[in-house]
Design an enzyme around this catalytic site. Sequence first.
Site, PDB file in Angstrom:
ATOM      1  N   LYS A  18       1.839  -1.025   1.289  1.00 14.26           N
ATOM      2  CA  LYS A  18       1.179  -2.324   1.502  1.00 14.26           C
ATOM      3  C   LYS A  18       2.021  -3.208   2.423  1.00 14.26           C
ATOM      4  O   LYS A  18       1.473  -3.986   3.207  1.00 14.26           O
ATOM      5  CB  LYS A  18       0.912  -3.031   0.163  1.00 14.26           C
ATOM      6  CG  LYS A  18      -0.165  -2.382  -0.702  1.00 14.26           C
ATOM      7  CD  LYS A  18      -1.520  -2.305  -0.020  1.00 14.26           C
ATOM      8  CE  LYS A  18      -2.627  -1.898  -0.998  1.00 14.26           C
ATOM      9  NZ  LYS A  18      -3.890  -1.545  -0.321  1.00 14.26           N
ATOM     10  N   TYR A  56       4.482  -0.067  -9.068  1.00  9.60           N
ATOM     11  CA  TYR A  56       3.706  -0.054  -7.819  1.00  9.60           C
ATOM     12  C   TYR A  56       4.409   0.805  -6.758  1.00  9.60           C
ATOM     13  O   TYR A  56       3.778   1.356  -5.859  1.00  9.60           O
ATOM     14  CB  TYR A  56       3.444  -1.485  -7.328  1.00  9.60           C
ATOM     15  CG  TYR A  56       2.189  -1.595  -6.490  1.00  9.60           C
ATOM     16  CD1 TYR A  56       0.954  -1.199  -6.993  1.00  9.60           C
ATOM     17  CD2 TYR A  56       2.238  -2.103  -5.192  1.00  9.60           C
ATOM     18  CE1 TYR A  56      -0.193  -1.287  -6.227  1.00  9.60           C
ATOM     19  CE2 TYR A  56       1.082  -2.200  -4.422  1.00  9.60           C
ATOM     20  CZ  TYR A  56      -0.126  -1.797  -4.945  1.00  9.60           C
ATOM     21  OH  TYR A  56      -1.262  -1.886  -4.183  1.00  9.60           O
TER      22      TYR A  56
HETATM   23  P1  NAD Z   1     -11.647   1.844  -5.463  1.00  7.85           P
HETATM   24  O1  NAD Z   1     -11.095   3.032  -6.166  1.00  7.85           O
HETATM   25  O2  NAD Z   1     -13.004   1.407  -5.818  1.00  7.85           O
HETATM   26  O3  NAD Z   1     -11.557   2.031  -3.875  1.00  7.85           O
HETATM   27  C1  NAD Z   1     -10.548   2.794  -3.258  1.00  7.85           C
HETATM   28  C2  NAD Z   1     -11.233   3.581  -2.171  1.00  7.85           C
HETATM   29  O4  NAD Z   1     -10.272   4.283  -1.381  1.00  7.85           O
HETATM   30  C3  NAD Z   1     -12.223   4.635  -2.701  1.00  7.85           C
HETATM   31  O5  NAD Z   1     -13.499   4.389  -2.191  1.00  7.85           O
HETATM   32  C4  NAD Z   1     -11.654   5.925  -2.167  1.00  7.85           C
HETATM   33  O6  NAD Z   1     -12.662   6.865  -1.818  1.00  7.85           O
HETATM   34  C5  NAD Z   1     -10.926   5.428  -0.914  1.00  7.85           C
HETATM   35  N1  NAD Z   1      -9.985   6.417  -0.384  1.00  7.85           N
HETATM   36  C6  NAD Z   1      -8.875   6.937  -0.975  1.00  7.85           C
HETATM   37  N2  NAD Z   1      -8.342   7.889  -0.175  1.00  7.85           N
HETATM   38  C7  NAD Z   1      -9.114   7.949   0.949  1.00  7.85           C
HETATM   39  C8  NAD Z   1      -9.114   8.748   2.130  1.00  7.85           C
HETATM   40  N3  NAD Z   1      -8.189   9.690   2.332  1.00  7.85           N
HETATM   41  N4  NAD Z   1     -10.085   8.534   3.063  1.00  7.85           N
HETATM   42  C9  NAD Z   1     -11.039   7.611   2.874  1.00  7.85           C
HETATM   43  N5  NAD Z   1     -11.105   6.834   1.768  1.00  7.85           N
HETATM   44  C10 NAD Z   1     -10.160   7.007   0.823  1.00  7.85           C
HETATM   45  O7  NAD Z   1     -10.568   0.673  -5.753  1.00  7.85           O
HETATM   46  P2  NAD Z   1     -10.433  -0.821  -5.179  1.00  7.85           P
HETATM   47  O8  NAD Z   1      -9.593  -1.515  -6.181  1.00  7.85           O
HETATM   48  O9  NAD Z   1     -11.754  -1.367  -4.804  1.00  7.85           O
HETATM   49  O10 NAD Z   1      -9.514  -0.596  -3.891  1.00  7.85           O
HETATM   50  C11 NAD Z   1      -9.850  -1.064  -2.604  1.00  7.85           C
HETATM   51  C12 NAD Z   1      -8.631  -1.656  -1.923  1.00  7.85           C
HETATM   52  O11 NAD Z   1      -8.242  -2.846  -2.605  1.00  7.85           O
HETATM   53  C13 NAD Z   1      -7.398  -0.761  -1.892  1.00  7.85           C
HETATM   54  O12 NAD Z   1      -6.739  -0.922  -0.650  1.00  7.85           O
HETATM   55  C14 NAD Z   1      -6.538  -1.349  -2.993  1.00  7.85           C
HETATM   56  O13 NAD Z   1      -5.151  -1.088  -2.825  1.00  7.85           O
HETATM   57  C15 NAD Z   1      -6.847  -2.812  -2.786  1.00  7.85           C
HETATM   58  N6  NAD Z   1      -6.479  -3.689  -3.904  1.00  7.85           N
HETATM   59  C16 NAD Z   1      -6.945  -3.445  -5.149  1.00  7.85           C
HETATM   60  C17 NAD Z   1      -6.562  -4.281  -6.184  1.00  7.85           C
HETATM   61  C18 NAD Z   1      -7.023  -4.015  -7.589  1.00  7.85           C
HETATM   62  O14 NAD Z   1      -6.382  -4.491  -8.523  1.00  7.85           O
HETATM   63  N7  NAD Z   1      -8.107  -3.299  -7.797  1.00  7.85           N
HETATM   64  C19 NAD Z   1      -5.706  -5.372  -5.936  1.00  7.85           C
HETATM   65  C20 NAD Z   1      -5.274  -5.604  -4.646  1.00  7.85           C
HETATM   66  C21 NAD Z   1      -5.645  -4.746  -3.617  1.00  7.85           C
END
Ligand code: NAD
Length: 256
Positions: free
Chosen positions: A164, A157
């Site tokens: 984060k 990570y």
């Molecule tokens: P996802 O890929 O569907 O969403 C990530 C989003 O970030 C995308 O829509 C992408 O366009 C956007 N993004 C990236 N760079 C960007 C920029 N410069 N400007 C605007 N948007 C930007 O994946 P997700 O898993 O739904 O992620 C959403 C959030 O949840 C993130 O913060 C991720 O770290 C967090 N998260 C995810 C998990 C997991 O396991 N999937 C666990 C904990 C936290």
Amino acid sequence: MNQLLAGKKFLIMGVANDRSIAWAIAKQLHEAGATLAFSYQGDRLESRVLKLVESTMPGSTMVQVDVTREEEIASAFALLKEQWGTMDGLVHSLAFAKSEELEGHFSDTSREGYLLAQDISAYSLVAVSRFAKTLMVEGGSIITMTYLGGERVLANYNVMGVAKAALDQSVRYLAADLGEQNIRVNAISAGPINTLAARGVRNFSTILGVVAEKAPLKRNITQEEVAKTALFLASDLSSGITGEVIHVDAGYHIMA
Ligand code: NAD
């Protein structure tokens, strides 16, 4: 169906496809009666996100925001001001780090990679909150998405864990700062979910297996479970809660 958010207006940031956590949250908020606007990152995602939104929530406002571009953030909020006048909150569900920074030695993290992860994944919450607070004249709720890797060292990570950690602390500083405007700021720490972003983390399927084995609930969690907590945080049901990081991870974070 409950109408917890009837008459409320929220911006949803971070839908990339129908697996995105932001999309699950949008569906919950929509079902609860909220009016939604969506920001998407760049032309590449426009048609895909538009198609998704039009299939379920036709007529929603769509606006392009790459959070590294201050002018795109500014014009998005100018558009919301024009269309809505005021708003009740936003969902910040986005993050990014270069894939090469999500493996190998943390000590090999490049300056550029470190700053990029911080900019997109942590500073962007501060930037959008600065604009949102001017429209949230009756208070409201700002929600972001975080991960256990910001609290503990998790394999691969790396730079995203540091981002984060900065995001979690930004939640607390924003909560303290905006509390007098009755704006609440909270984070949801989700367990691993198979999304586009998650696939950037090496050995992600192994992580899913470990969590399912060790977590008190003996399983992984779903986007919908995260979204239900987001609905709670967006609504008046959580009116006394701010500066909090709520774990929606089947209890994994309590285990040694
Ligand atoms: P996802 O890929 O569907 O969403 C990530 C989003 O970030 C995308 O829509 C992408 O366009 C956007 N993004 C990236 N760079 C960007 C920029 N410069 N400007 C605007 N948007 C930007 O994946 P997700 O898993 O739904 O992620 C959403 C959030 O949840 C993130 O913060 C991720 O770290 C967090 N998260 C995810 C998990 C997991 O396991 N999937 C666990 C904990 C936290």
